[in-house]
Design an enzyme around this catalytic site. Structure first.
Site, PDB file in Angstrom:
ATOM      1  N   HIS A 218      -7.463  -5.871  -1.169  1.00 46.23           N
ATOM      2  CA  HIS A 218      -6.267  -5.168  -0.133  1.00 46.23           C
ATOM      3  C   HIS A 218      -5.679  -5.674   0.789  1.00 46.23           C
ATOM      4  O   HIS A 218      -4.406  -5.764   1.088  1.00 46.23           O
ATOM      5  CB  HIS A 218      -6.637  -3.548   0.114  1.00 46.23           C
TER       6      HIS A 218
ATOM      7  N   ASP B 190      -9.588  -5.508  -5.388  1.00 40.95           N
ATOM      8  CA  ASP B 190      -9.002  -4.448  -4.640  1.00 40.95           C
ATOM      9  C   ASP B 190      -9.482  -3.186  -5.163  1.00 40.95           C
ATOM     10  O   ASP B 190      -9.256  -2.576  -6.291  1.00 40.95           O
ATOM     11  CB  ASP B 190      -7.516  -4.407  -4.723  1.00 40.95           C
TER      12      ASP B 190
ATOM     13  N   SER C 246       0.809  -1.170   0.079  1.00 44.07           N
ATOM     14  CA  SER C 246      -0.027  -0.032   0.071  1.00 44.07           C
ATOM     15  C   SER C 246       0.729   1.095   0.111  1.00 44.07           C
ATOM     16  O   SER C 246       1.815   1.489  -0.878  1.00 44.07           O
ATOM     17  CB  SER C 246      -1.060  -0.183   1.294  1.00 44.07           C
TER      18      SER C 246
END
Length: 412
Positions: free
Chosen positions: A387, A354, A183
């Protein structure tokens, strides 16, 4: 309601991871010796709670950035069963995302979490904890209670935190460093490498669920939050310099987002990150118990600007004259990802579900690598991953981490 608040914090958080205590450093470069803070002692640290308890050696280390922030790291120098191999182990630096710390990587059991898997496979593992998180809240002259302490965005993570971590690991191992980011840990790496920082100390980089371009982010809650931060942050968050999801003012702000049409606050995880396929309820509970970590409000604004402006650029001060003072131009400089050396080994892993690292945005990122040496770029697409699966998925070892392991071993 308490559980709902905790889950909301978790979802916002996903936006964006024995030997006696040893504080290394010679005073050279961007790090120096630091004293142990009683609140940050080994007994309370990540080593004790999440590494040593599983039979691994682990060291708590503190380094100081050139702008005075004292940052915490963990070093796991070998696997649970020492190999006896005297060959120097390849170092791996692991970087978490926003509103979390290095603990994020260690929530699953040892055989399922990336740092300990790497250690068991002969790597020298280093876990970074960015400024503002619970074990990286000290400064040489400022206190975390002061607004000045929080006067930074992810630009400063690029310019100061990343070089400090890399310099220290390189100085201690004498080897180039492999890197893993998730991320926000991928965004600051991409920006850093594009500026030519760390490239002389970098061996390879694995980018999991990368965020760089964010214009196709499909989560209603995420887009709404981004627009709110850019347009109304000064009034809604009451000018708070520290963005702490557990602060009452911030909690009220986050809960206010739930009143908007199209936001499903009863399934927040899916609403924000996409439908994660492979999370274990006990791991999520442990994550919530660990609690979200603070960042700066300015950092959240900068991330929101990335969504709004559809470019990867430095912090926008809002007015052309303010930008002119800071940058000598009316617009902030852009991080040119295509400047990353074309022969740098890079592995990218992303998911089809995601909602933060959207497939179209990852394709835009990969387009920046169109001139990259074809044998130096590896790409993995996992159709049912979202994610959080990349750091907490029960099958991440088999699907993702084995690929990361193979990638790093090819660089030896």
């Amino acid at each position: 309601m308490a559980h709902l608040r905790g889950l909301l914090s978790f979802c916002i958080l996903v936006l964006l991871v024995v030997q006696p205590h040893q504080a290394y450093g010679s005073g050279r470069g961007s790090f120096r010796r630091t004293r142990t803070d009683p609140m940050m002692s080994q007994a309370n640290g990540i080593c004790a709670s999440s590494v040593i308890v599983h039979g691994y050696k682990c060291q708590e280390i503190y380094v100081t950035t050139k702008d005075g922030y004292i940052l915490n790291m963990q070093r796991i120098p070998e696997g649970r069963i020492a190999s006896g191999n005297m060959t120097k182990k390849q170092p791996v630096l692991i970087q978490h995302g926003v509103l979390v710390d290095g603990m994020t990587w260690l929530l699953n059991p040892p055989e399922q979490n990336l740092p300990l898997i790497l250690a068991d496979n002969g790597f020298d593992v280093w876990i970074a904890n960015s400024r503002g998180t619970r074990f990286s809240r000290r400064h040489t002259s400022l206190d975390a209670a002061q607004q000045e302490y929080w006067n930074w965005s992810w630009d400063e993570l690029v310019a100061y935190d990343m070089p400090t971590f890399f310099d220290y690991v390189h100085s201690q191992t004498g080897q180039k460093v492999n890197y893993v980011g998730h991320s926000l840990g991928t965004l600051i790496a991409l920006a850093s490498f594009s500026e030519g920082l760390q490239v002389d100390k970098l061996k390879s980089a694995a980018l999991l669920s990368p965020i760089a371009y964010l214009s196709h982010m499909s989560t209603v809650l995420g887009v709404l939050a981004a627009k709110t931060f850019v347009g109304e942050i000064s009034t809604i968050v009451l000018g708070l310099a520290e963005f702490n999801p557990k602060d009452p003012h911030v909690e009220n702000f986050l809960k206010s987002l739930c009143a908007n049409p199209g936001v499903d606050c009863y399934d927040l995880l899916s609403s924000l990150t996409g439908k994660n396929c492979c999370l274990n309820a006990s791991t999520v509970d442990l994550f919530l118990k660990n609690g979200p970590q603070s960042t700066s409000t300015r950092n959240m604004i900068h991330l929101s600007q990335t969504v709004r402006d559809k470019v990867i650029s430095k912090f926008n001060y809002g007015r052309p004259d303010n930008n002119l003072v800071h940058y000598g131009a009316i617009r902030p400089p852009v991080y040119n990802i295509s400047n990353i050396p074309h022969d740098l080994p890079i592995f990218v892993s992303y998911g089809g579900n995601d909602a933060l690292s959207d497939v179209k945005d990852v394709q835009d990122l990969l387009d920046s690598f169109k001139f990259h040496d074809v044998d130096k770029l590896g790409v993995q697409f996992i159709k049912n991953y979202a994610h959080a699966d990349f750091i907490m998925g029960i099958n991440a070892k088999d699907i993702v981490y084995n690929q990361v392991l193979s990638f790093f071993k090819r660089q030896q």
